[in-house]
Design an enzyme around this catalytic site. Structure first.
Site, PDB file in Angstrom:
ATOM      1  N   GLY A  25      48.335  43.509  40.250  1.00  0.00           N
ATOM      2  CA  GLY A  25      48.443  44.240  41.499  1.00  0.00           C
ATOM      3  C   GLY A  25      48.642  43.306  42.671  1.00  0.00           C
ATOM      4  O   GLY A  25      48.448  42.087  42.562  1.00  0.00           O
ATOM      5  N   ASN A  26      49.011  43.871  43.784  1.00  0.00           N
ATOM      6  CA  ASN A  26      49.278  43.096  44.997  1.00  0.00           C
ATOM      7  C   ASN A  26      47.989  42.463  45.513  1.00  0.00           C
ATOM      8  O   ASN A  26      46.883  42.773  45.054  1.00  0.00           O
ATOM      9  CB  ASN A  26      49.878  44.014  46.067  1.00  0.00           C
ATOM     10  CG  ASN A  26      50.780  43.273  47.046  1.00  0.00           C
ATOM     11  OD1 ASN A  26      50.649  42.074  47.269  1.00  0.00           O
ATOM     12  ND2 ASN A  26      51.714  43.993  47.646  1.00  0.00           N
ATOM     13  N   ILE A  27      48.106  41.586  46.484  1.00  0.00           N
ATOM     14  CA  ILE A  27      46.948  41.019  47.160  1.00  0.00           C
ATOM     15  C   ILE A  27      46.143  42.170  47.758  1.00  0.00           C
ATOM     16  O   ILE A  27      46.695  43.040  48.429  1.00  0.00           O
ATOM     17  CB  ILE A  27      47.399  40.054  48.277  1.00  0.00           C
ATOM     18  CG1 ILE A  27      48.270  38.933  47.699  1.00  0.00           C
ATOM     19  CG2 ILE A  27      46.201  39.467  49.011  1.00  0.00           C
ATOM     20  CD1 ILE A  27      49.000  38.117  48.757  1.00  0.00           C
ATOM     21  N   LYS A  31      41.811  43.949  42.200  1.00  0.00           N
ATOM     22  CA  LYS A  31      41.795  43.357  40.863  1.00  0.00           C
ATOM     23  C   LYS A  31      40.415  42.801  40.492  1.00  0.00           C
ATOM     24  O   LYS A  31      39.932  43.034  39.384  1.00  0.00           O
ATOM     25  CB  LYS A  31      42.860  42.261  40.771  1.00  0.00           C
ATOM     26  CG  LYS A  31      44.285  42.761  40.976  1.00  0.00           C
ATOM     27  CD  LYS A  31      45.312  41.650  40.852  1.00  0.00           C
ATOM     28  CE  LYS A  31      45.152  40.560  41.899  1.00  0.00           C
ATOM     29  NZ  LYS A  31      45.315  41.075  43.291  1.00  0.00           N
ATOM     30  N   GLU A  49      40.910  35.354  39.177  1.00  0.00           N
ATOM     31  CA  GLU A  49      41.926  34.373  39.543  1.00  0.00           C
ATOM     32  C   GLU A  49      41.247  33.057  39.926  1.00  0.00           C
ATOM     33  O   GLU A  49      40.285  33.067  40.707  1.00  0.00           O
ATOM     34  CB  GLU A  49      42.763  34.908  40.705  1.00  0.00           C
ATOM     35  CG  GLU A  49      44.228  34.630  40.566  1.00  0.00           C
ATOM     36  CD  GLU A  49      45.103  35.507  41.446  1.00  0.00           C
ATOM     37  OE1 GLU A  49      46.264  35.718  41.065  1.00  0.00           O
ATOM     38  OE2 GLU A  49      44.642  35.986  42.487  1.00  0.00           O
ATOM     39  N   GLU A 104      42.754  38.232  35.625  1.00  0.00           N
ATOM     40  CA  GLU A 104      43.401  38.665  36.861  1.00  0.00           C
ATOM     41  C   GLU A 104      44.769  37.991  36.959  1.00  0.00           C
ATOM     42  O   GLU A 104      44.880  36.803  37.189  1.00  0.00           O
ATOM     43  CB  GLU A 104      42.522  38.271  38.048  1.00  0.00           C
ATOM     44  CG  GLU A 104      42.980  38.822  39.375  1.00  0.00           C
ATOM     45  CD  GLU A 104      41.994  38.521  40.491  1.00  0.00           C
ATOM     46  OE1 GLU A 104      42.384  38.693  41.667  1.00  0.00           O
ATOM     47  OE2 GLU A 104      40.852  38.109  40.201  1.00  0.00           O
ATOM     48  N   ARG A 105      45.794  38.774  36.760  1.00  0.00           N
ATOM     49  CA  ARG A 105      47.190  38.327  36.687  1.00  0.00           C
ATOM     50  C   ARG A 105      47.422  37.420  35.468  1.00  0.00           C
ATOM     51  O   ARG A 105      46.490  37.002  34.795  1.00  0.00           O
ATOM     52  CB  ARG A 105      47.645  37.662  37.984  1.00  0.00           C
ATOM     53  CG  ARG A 105      47.683  38.633  39.167  1.00  0.00           C
ATOM     54  CD  ARG A 105      48.455  38.050  40.335  1.00  0.00           C
ATOM     55  NE  ARG A 105      48.577  38.978  41.441  1.00  0.00           N
ATOM     56  CZ  ARG A 105      48.293  38.669  42.696  1.00  0.00           C
ATOM     57  NH1 ARG A 105      47.882  37.449  43.001  1.00  0.00           N
ATOM     58  NH2 ARG A 105      48.434  39.555  43.645  1.00  0.00           N
TER      59      ARG A 105
END
Length: 230
Positions: A25-27, A31, A49, A104-105
């Site tokens: 997801g975006n900043i 997340k 992250e 996360e990502r």
């Protein structure tokens, strides 16, 4: 409204490894909050992250540098992000009871979302872009980096910009709304393309966090692999 997009996931290797779930997801999309929701499950290994690593690469704050001068620092930053995500994604689980690895990502996010966006916006010159692509292609060929599920916290750029301002991370203080729009568009391109390579569970993360939590609870069985076995 939450929805699931399915892809044939024939890429998972027969060797035993945890079910891999990437929270995307975006900043400011939530997340980290999403990952914390799964703290109650002992079989889930969770990775936020690695901001602490990006802030201290032998004394250099790459995260701060890339926000201060995107054109100058995008290449070394993305190179290091690739490395840190690869270590998280492929390292053995912390104990033998772990059956799900959640992070996360992902490496795929770096390749198909942020690197592509940086190239489109000329933050990466073509030789730098081609170097990162070659690096990724080699890793994809030689290692199992495959994902089993992506949980996409879909948001509007305007909402995440407001959240980002409120949480007040120093490195994000000058991030413009336009950049969040670019990241959003990159996510939409990637997650609607064949390059995604696995099933995508999309959750409307514009909603208040208690409503997002309800969706996470509803889809917990799927997010944790369901009846999946190694």
């Amino acid at each position: 409204m939450s929805h699931i997009k399915g892809f044939a996931n024939a890429s998972r290797l027969t060797s035993k490894r945890p079910f891999r779930v990437s929270i995307e997801g975006n900043i400011g999309s939530g997340k980290s909050t999403c990952i914390k929701f799964f703290d109650k499950f002992d079989n889930v290994e969770k990775h936020s992250e690695p901001l602490h690593e990006w802030r201290d690469v032998s004394g250099h704050n790459l995260l701060g540098l890339v926000y201060s001068d995107t054109n100058k620092w995008t290449f070394p930053f993305q190179h290091y992000v690739h490395l840190s995500r690869l270590k998280i994604q492929t390292s053995p689980p912390s104990n033998p009871n772990v059956t799900v690895k959640m992070f996360e990502r992902s490496v795929q996010n770096s390749r198909y979302c942020f690197v592509e966006n940086a190239h489109r916006q000329n933050y990466l010159q073509d030789p730098e872009y081609q170097t990162l692509i070659a690096w990724y292609n080699f890793i994809e060929k030689c290692m199992d980096i495959n994902l089993d599920l992506i949980v996409y916290l879909k948001t509007s750029p305007e909402i995440v910009w407001e959240r980002m301002i409120k949480r007040g991370r120093a490195e994000e203080s000058e991030v413009p709304l336009e950049y969040l729009k670019e990241v959003h568009e990159s996510y939409e391109r990637w997650l609607s393309s064949p390059d995604v390579g696995c099933e995508v569970l999309t959750i409307d993360a514009n909603k208040p966090i208690d409503k997002v939590t309800e969706d996470l609870d509803r889809y917990t069985y799927k997010i944790l692999g369901g009846n999946h076995t190694n």
